[in-house]
Design an enzyme around this catalytic site. Structure first.
Site, PDB file in Angstrom:
ATOM      1  N   GLU A   1      71.398  39.602  66.919  1.00 13.66           N
ATOM      2  CA  GLU A   1      71.188  38.159  66.820  1.00 13.66           C
ATOM      3  C   GLU A   1      70.556  37.600  68.088  1.00 13.66           C
ATOM      4  O   GLU A   1      70.952  37.937  69.196  1.00 13.66           O
ATOM      5  CB  GLU A   1      72.521  37.451  66.553  1.00 13.66           C
ATOM      6  CG  GLU A   1      73.193  37.844  65.239  1.00 13.66           C
ATOM      7  CD  GLU A   1      72.386  37.453  63.997  1.00 13.66           C
ATOM      8  OE1 GLU A   1      71.490  36.592  64.110  1.00 13.66           O
ATOM      9  OE2 GLU A   1      72.658  38.027  62.920  1.00 13.66           O
TER      10      GLU A   1
ATOM     11  N   CYS B   1      80.886  34.037  62.244  1.00 16.68           N
ATOM     12  CA  CYS B   1      80.166  34.868  63.222  1.00 16.68           C
ATOM     13  C   CYS B   1      79.331  34.012  64.172  1.00 16.68           C
ATOM     14  O   CYS B   1      79.406  34.173  65.394  1.00 16.68           O
ATOM     15  CB  CYS B   1      79.277  35.892  62.510  1.00 16.68           C
ATOM     16  SG  CYS B   1      80.252  37.187  61.728  1.00 16.68           S
TER      17      CYS B   1
ATOM     18  N   HIS C   1      75.042  41.942  63.882  1.00 13.79           N
ATOM     19  CA  HIS C   1      75.513  42.000  62.490  1.00 13.79           C
ATOM     20  C   HIS C   1      75.206  43.377  61.909  1.00 13.79           C
ATOM     21  O   HIS C   1      74.135  43.939  62.158  1.00 13.79           O
ATOM     22  CB  HIS C   1      74.801  40.940  61.634  1.00 13.79           C
ATOM     23  CG  HIS C   1      75.582  39.665  61.472  1.00 13.79           C
ATOM     24  ND1 HIS C   1      75.108  38.446  61.872  1.00 13.79           N
ATOM     25  CD2 HIS C   1      76.808  39.427  60.925  1.00 13.79           C
ATOM     26  CE1 HIS C   1      76.006  37.509  61.591  1.00 13.79           C
ATOM     27  NE2 HIS C   1      77.054  38.081  61.011  1.00 13.79           N
TER      28      HIS C   1
HETATM   29  N1  PCA Z   1      81.048  38.257  59.071  1.00 12.58           N
HETATM   30  C1  PCA Z   1      81.125  36.830  58.826  1.00 12.58           C
HETATM   31  C2  PCA Z   1      82.404  36.377  59.470  1.00 12.58           C
HETATM   32  C3  PCA Z   1      83.169  37.621  59.771  1.00 12.58           C
HETATM   33  C4  PCA Z   1      82.201  38.714  59.602  1.00 12.58           C
HETATM   34  O1  PCA Z   1      82.401  39.911  59.877  1.00 12.58           O
HETATM   35  C5  PCA Z   1      79.881  36.082  59.256  1.00 12.58           C
HETATM   36  O2  PCA Z   1      78.794  36.670  59.257  1.00 12.58           O
HETATM   37  O3  PCA Z   1      79.970  34.917  59.608  1.00 12.58           O
END
Ligand code: PCA
Length: 199
Positions: free
Chosen positions: A78, A141, A165
Site C-alpha cells: 500500500e 486495514c 495486503h
Molecule cells: N482486511 C480488512 C480488515 C482486516 C483484514 O485483514 C481490510 O482490508 O480492511
C-alpha cells in the site's frame, strides 16, 4: 533491526484470515532482523490502540502491518492511508462507521514511509507477483495504517511504517468460483523476501 509485524484476526464471518496465517509462519529472526508479531482485533479504534501499545512496548524500527484483501490476485504494497472510515460491513464488535474521519486533527492522508518499490522488486525477484496499491480501502486495514502513521507523525517517532495486503489462500475460495488466491507458502516467501530488505 527490529520489525513489528501485525496481522488481523478473521473478520466478516470468515474463519481464516490469510494475513494472520502468513504472520504465524514468519520466523522470529530473519538473519539479524528480529520479528515481533502481534495479532490485532479487526475492530475500529481497538486495532490502533493495540498497535500503539506494541510500539511503546517493543520500540521497533519498523512497523509492517498485514491484512487480507479478498479478491486481489497478488501481494499489494500500500502507498497511502486516507483519513476516512467507511465500512461496508460491521467490524468484529459490530461497529460500522460511515464517512467518518479517523482523526479530526490528522492530515487527509499519510504516505507509507517504507520503500514500496524496493519491496515489490524484492517480492517479484522471489518469483511471487506483487504490485503497488494506491488504496488500502476504507475499512479496518486503512484505519490501522492511518492510525500508525498518524501517531508516528504526531509524536515525531523514529519508526517507519506501512501496510501490505495479501490475497485469499486457496482453501478460502474453494466455494467461490473465479475468485483469485495465492498458496500460503508463496505469500510467506514473498513477505520474507520483502523483510530481508531491511537487514
Ligand atoms: N482486511 C480488512 C480488515 C482486516 C483484514 O485483514 C481490510 O482490508 O480492511
Amino acid at each position: 533491526m527490529k520489525i513489528l509485524v501485525t496481522a488481523f484476526e478473521p473478520f466478516g464471518g470468515e474463519s481464516i484470515n490469510s494475513a494472520l496465517e502468513t504472520m504465524k509462519l514468519l520466523p522470529q529472526y530473519i538473519g539479524n532482523i528480529q520479528i515481533v508479531k502481534r495479532e490485532i482485533p479487526t475492530v475500529f479504534r481497538k486495532s490502533i490502540q493495540e498497535v500503539w501499545k506494541a510500539m511503546e512496548q517493543e520500540h521497533p524500527d519498523l512497523v509492517i502491518s498485514l491484512g487480507q484483501a479478498g479478491g486481489r490476485n497478488c501481494i499489494s504494497v500500500e502507498r497511502i492511508a486516507i483519513n476516512v472510515d467507511d465500512a461496508g460491513i460491521p467490524d468484529n464488535e459490530g461497529n460500522q462507521p460511515m464517512d467518518k474521519p479517523i482523526f479530526e486533527d490528522g492530515e487527509n492522508a499519510y504516505f507509507s514511509t517504507l520503500p514500496i518499490k524496493d519491496m515489490i522488486n524484492a517480492i517479484n525477484m522471489a518469483g511471487i507477483h506483487a504490485e503497488v496499491s494506491n488504496s488500502a480501502g476504507t475499512y479496518v486495514c486503512n484505519h490501522l495504517m492511518y492510525g500508525v502513521l498518524y501517531r508516528i507523525h504526531k509524536d515525531n517517532m523514529n519508526i517507519k511504517a506501512g501496510f501490505i495486503h495479501v490475497p485469499y489462500i486457496p482453501e478460502q475460495v474453494a466455494n467461490k468460483p473465479g475468485i483469485p488466491s495465492l498458496p500460503l507458502n508463496d505469500i510467506v516467501t514473498g513477505i520474507k523476501s520483502c523483510l530481508l530488505l531491511f537487514k
